[in-house]
Design a protein around this motif. Structure first.
Motif, PDB file in Angstrom:
ATOM      1  N   ASN A 183       7.622   7.819  -5.010  1.00 56.57           N
ATOM      2  CA  ASN A 183       7.618   9.284  -5.107  1.00 56.57           C
ATOM      3  C   ASN A 183       8.695   9.911  -4.233  1.00 56.57           C
ATOM      4  OD1 ASN A 183       5.497   9.222  -6.942  1.00 56.57           O
ATOM      5  ND2 ASN A 183       3.937   9.427  -5.344  1.00 56.57           N
ATOM      6  N   ALA A 184       8.916   9.348  -3.056  1.00 61.62           N
ATOM      7  CA  ALA A 184       9.958   9.859  -2.157  1.00 61.62           C
ATOM      8  C   ALA A 184      11.341   9.704  -2.790  1.00 61.62           C
ATOM      9  CB  ALA A 184       9.893   9.143  -0.814  1.00 61.62           C
ATOM     10  N   LEU A 185      11.574   8.570  -3.433  1.00 62.51           N
ATOM     11  CA  LEU A 185      12.860   8.354  -4.106  1.00 62.51           C
ATOM     12  C   LEU A 185      13.046   9.361  -5.246  1.00 62.51           C
ATOM     13  CD1 LEU A 185      12.899   4.461  -4.216  1.00 62.51           C
ATOM     14  CD2 LEU A 185      14.562   5.906  -3.035  1.00 62.51           C
ATOM     15  N   LYS A 186      12.003   9.576  -6.009  1.00 64.14           N
ATOM     16  CA  LYS A 186      12.084  10.539  -7.110  1.00 64.14           C
ATOM     17  C   LYS A 186      12.391  11.943  -6.600  1.00 64.14           C
ATOM     18  CE  LYS A 186       9.017   8.195 -10.373  1.00 64.14           C
ATOM     19  NZ  LYS A 186       7.696   8.272 -11.053  1.00 64.14           N
ATOM     20  N   LYS A 187      11.819  12.311  -5.464  1.00 66.67           N
ATOM     21  CA  LYS A 187      12.074  13.631  -4.879  1.00 66.67           C
ATOM     22  C   LYS A 187      13.541  13.807  -4.499  1.00 66.67           C
ATOM     23  CE  LYS A 187       7.470  14.517  -3.028  1.00 66.67           C
ATOM     24  NZ  LYS A 187       6.648  14.652  -1.796  1.00 66.67           N
ATOM     25  N   LEU A 194      20.520  -3.384  -1.041  1.00 64.82           N
ATOM     26  CA  LEU A 194      19.118  -3.664  -0.761  1.00 64.82           C
ATOM     27  C   LEU A 194      18.668  -2.904   0.487  1.00 64.82           C
ATOM     28  CD1 LEU A 194      16.519  -5.321  -1.325  1.00 64.82           C
ATOM     29  CD2 LEU A 194      17.519  -7.134   0.094  1.00 64.82           C
ATOM     30  N   TYR A 195      17.505  -2.257   0.383  1.00 66.09           N
ATOM     31  CA  TYR A 195      16.902  -1.544   1.511  1.00 66.09           C
ATOM     32  C   TYR A 195      15.502  -2.075   1.785  1.00 66.09           C
ATOM     33  CZ  TYR A 195      20.516   2.012   1.611  1.00 66.09           C
ATOM     34  OH  TYR A 195      21.717   2.662   1.743  1.00 66.09           O
ATOM     35  N   LEU A 196      15.151  -2.108   3.048  1.00 67.68           N
ATOM     36  CA  LEU A 196      13.790  -2.372   3.469  1.00 67.68           C
ATOM     37  C   LEU A 196      13.161  -1.024   3.790  1.00 67.68           C
ATOM     38  CD1 LEU A 196      11.648  -4.515   4.268  1.00 67.68           C
ATOM     39  CD2 LEU A 196      12.564  -4.364   6.592  1.00 67.68           C
ATOM     40  N   ALA A 197      12.115  -0.656   3.059  1.00 70.00           N
ATOM     41  CA  ALA A 197      11.448   0.628   3.270  1.00 70.00           C
ATOM     42  C   ALA A 197      10.322   0.451   4.280  1.00 70.00           C
ATOM     43  CB  ALA A 197      10.900   1.168   1.950  1.00 70.00           C
ATOM     44  N   ILE A 198      10.385   1.258   5.345  1.00 63.50           N
ATOM     45  CA  ILE A 198       9.367   1.204   6.389  1.00 63.50           C
ATOM     46  C   ILE A 198       8.919   2.617   6.740  1.00 63.50           C
ATOM     47  CG2 ILE A 198      10.145  -0.981   7.374  1.00 63.50           C
ATOM     48  CD1 ILE A 198      11.525   0.706   9.597  1.00 63.50           C
ATOM     49  N   ILE A 249       0.814  -1.225   0.000  1.00 70.52           N
ATOM     50  CA  ILE A 249       0.000   0.000   0.000  1.00 70.52           C
ATOM     51  C   ILE A 249       0.844   1.270   0.000  1.00 70.52           C
ATOM     52  CG2 ILE A 249      -1.995  -1.107   1.061  1.00 70.52           C
ATOM     53  CD1 ILE A 249      -1.214   0.215   3.708  1.00 70.52           C
ATOM     54  N   TYR A 250       2.100   1.189   0.416  1.00 68.09           N
ATOM     55  CA  TYR A 250       2.973   2.364   0.432  1.00 68.09           C
ATOM     56  C   TYR A 250       3.956   2.400  -0.742  1.00 68.09           C
ATOM     57  CZ  TYR A 250       1.010   2.967   5.039  1.00 68.09           C
ATOM     58  OH  TYR A 250       0.133   3.137   6.080  1.00 68.09           O
ATOM     59  N   HIS A 251       3.747   1.516  -1.702  1.00 72.12           N
ATOM     60  CA  HIS A 251       4.641   1.421  -2.854  1.00 72.12           C
ATOM     61  C   HIS A 251       4.830   2.780  -3.539  1.00 72.12           C
ATOM     62  CE1 HIS A 251       6.456  -0.709  -6.333  1.00 72.12           C
ATOM     63  NE2 HIS A 251       5.906   0.279  -7.023  1.00 72.12           N
ATOM     64  N   ASN A 252       3.735   3.419  -3.893  1.00 70.04           N
ATOM     65  CA  ASN A 252       3.831   4.692  -4.613  1.00 70.04           C
ATOM     66  C   ASN A 252       4.411   5.803  -3.755  1.00 70.04           C
ATOM     67  OD1 ASN A 252       2.943   3.695  -7.077  1.00 70.04           O
ATOM     68  ND2 ASN A 252       0.801   4.043  -6.577  1.00 70.04           N
ATOM     69  N   ALA A 253       4.151   5.773  -2.459  1.00 76.66           N
ATOM     70  CA  ALA A 253       4.719   6.784  -1.563  1.00 76.66           C
ATOM     71  C   ALA A 253       6.246   6.684  -1.551  1.00 76.66           C
ATOM     72  CB  ALA A 253       4.164   6.630  -0.151  1.00 76.66           C
ATOM     73  N   VAL A 254       6.760   5.471  -1.501  1.00 81.37           N
ATOM     74  CA  VAL A 254       8.214   5.278  -1.517  1.00 81.37           C
ATOM     75  C   VAL A 254       8.787   5.654  -2.881  1.00 81.37           C
ATOM     76  CG1 VAL A 254      10.072   3.568  -1.329  1.00 81.37           C
ATOM     77  CG2 VAL A 254       8.165   3.527   0.293  1.00 81.37           C
ATOM     78  N   PHE A 290      10.581   6.270   5.732  1.00 79.24           N
ATOM     79  CA  PHE A 290       9.871   7.280   4.960  1.00 79.24           C
ATOM     80  C   PHE A 290       8.633   7.793   5.686  1.00 79.24           C
ATOM     81  CE2 PHE A 290       7.921   3.294   3.766  1.00 79.24           C
ATOM     82  CZ  PHE A 290       6.573   3.586   3.595  1.00 79.24           C
ATOM     83  N   ASP A 291       8.248   8.992   5.321  1.00 75.91           N
ATOM     84  CA  ASP A 291       7.013   9.617   5.784  1.00 75.91           C
ATOM     85  C   ASP A 291       5.969   9.339   4.709  1.00 75.91           C
ATOM     86  OD1 ASP A 291       4.877  11.501   6.067  1.00 75.91           O
ATOM     87  OD2 ASP A 291       6.187  12.833   7.215  1.00 75.91           O
ATOM     88  N   SER A 292       4.978   8.540   5.049  1.00 79.92           N
ATOM     89  CA  SER A 292       3.998   8.106   4.047  1.00 79.92           C
ATOM     90  C   SER A 292       3.052   9.225   3.606  1.00 79.92           C
ATOM     91  CB  SER A 292       3.191   6.919   4.571  1.00 79.92           C
ATOM     92  OG  SER A 292       2.502   7.264   5.754  1.00 79.92           O
ATOM     93  N   GLU A 293       2.812  10.192   4.458  1.00 77.75           N
ATOM     94  CA  GLU A 293       1.906  11.285   4.094  1.00 77.75           C
ATOM     95  C   GLU A 293       2.596  12.323   3.213  1.00 77.75           C
ATOM     96  OE1 GLU A 293       0.026  12.912   7.555  1.00 77.75           O
ATOM     97  OE2 GLU A 293      -0.701  10.935   8.197  1.00 77.75           O
ATOM     98  N   ARG A 294       3.810  12.686   3.565  1.00 79.37           N
ATOM     99  CA  ARG A 294       4.545  13.695   2.789  1.00 79.37           C
ATOM    100  C   ARG A 294       5.306  13.090   1.621  1.00 79.37           C
ATOM    101  NH1 ARG A 294       6.015  16.511   8.150  1.00 79.37           N
ATOM    102  NH2 ARG A 294       4.414  18.111   8.223  1.00 79.37           N
ATOM    103  N   GLU A 295       5.393  11.759   1.617  1.00 79.28           N
ATOM    104  CA  GLU A 295       6.140  11.035   0.577  1.00 79.28           C
ATOM    105  C   GLU A 295       7.575  11.535   0.469  1.00 79.28           C
ATOM    106  OE1 GLU A 295       3.716  11.138  -2.997  1.00 79.28           O
ATOM    107  OE2 GLU A 295       2.429   9.554  -2.200  1.00 79.28           O
ATOM    108  N   VAL A 296       8.266  11.512   1.614  1.00 78.43           N
ATOM    109  CA  VAL A 296       9.669  11.893   1.683  1.00 78.43           C
ATOM    110  C   VAL A 296      10.424  10.864   2.501  1.00 78.43           C
ATOM    111  CG1 VAL A 296       9.279  14.381   1.412  1.00 78.43           C
ATOM    112  CG2 VAL A 296       9.326  13.380   3.703  1.00 78.43           C
TER     113      VAL A 296
END
Length: 138
Positions: free
Chosen positions: A13-17, A94-98, A6-11, A126-132
């Motif tokens: 987007n955060a990487l792209k930022k 490899l990273y585990l995104a949480i 469910i947080y795939h797109n948030a991560v 990562f911050d799931s709301e701010r996508e950072v």
């Protein structure tokens, strides 16, 4: 192909930022007759270099009934991916995104701290709301 977290797109987007270029979505590991799917592959080019940092990111939500069971499952998956990735692409980390909340609640207590202290896994917090991205460990 497995469903996206469910947080795939948030991560993503955060990487792209942070100027990461998403190279794979998903990142497919072929090992023997099996295909495994890490959520994302990304690369960050370093000035004056053709190749830069390469990462693979497995996103985990930790929203199950038991955070310890979620940790056990995520850690098992991480170890499997890590061992195969180290053979196929040893220059890719490899990273585990949480989520930041998961880090605060689980990785700041002894059960999570021991994994960080023993360098069992690399975390992308990562911050799931701010996508950072809040933190890279280590």
């Amino acid at each position: 192909m497995p469903a996206k977290d469910i947080y795939h797109n948030a991560v993503k987007n955060a990487l792209k930022k942070e100027n990461w270029y998403i190279t794979n979505d998903p990142f497919i590991l072929k090992w023997g007759a099996r295909d495994l799917y890490i959520d994302l592959g990304a690369q960050k080019l370093i000035a004056a270099e053709k190749s830069g940092q390469k990462i693979a990111v497995e996103v985990k939500s930790f929203i199950g009934a038991s955070p310890v069971a979620d940790l056990e499952n995520a850690l098992g998956q991480y170890i499997l991916y890590y061992d195969i990735l180290s053979r196929l692409e040893p220059d890719r980390r490899l990273y585990l995104a949480i989520r930041q909340e998961t880090y605060s609640e689980l990785f700041q207590e002894p059960i999570g701290k021991i994994l960080i202290e023993n360098q069992r896994l690399c975390l992308l917090v990562f911050d799931s709301e701010r996508e950072v991205i809040r933190e890279w460990i280590p």
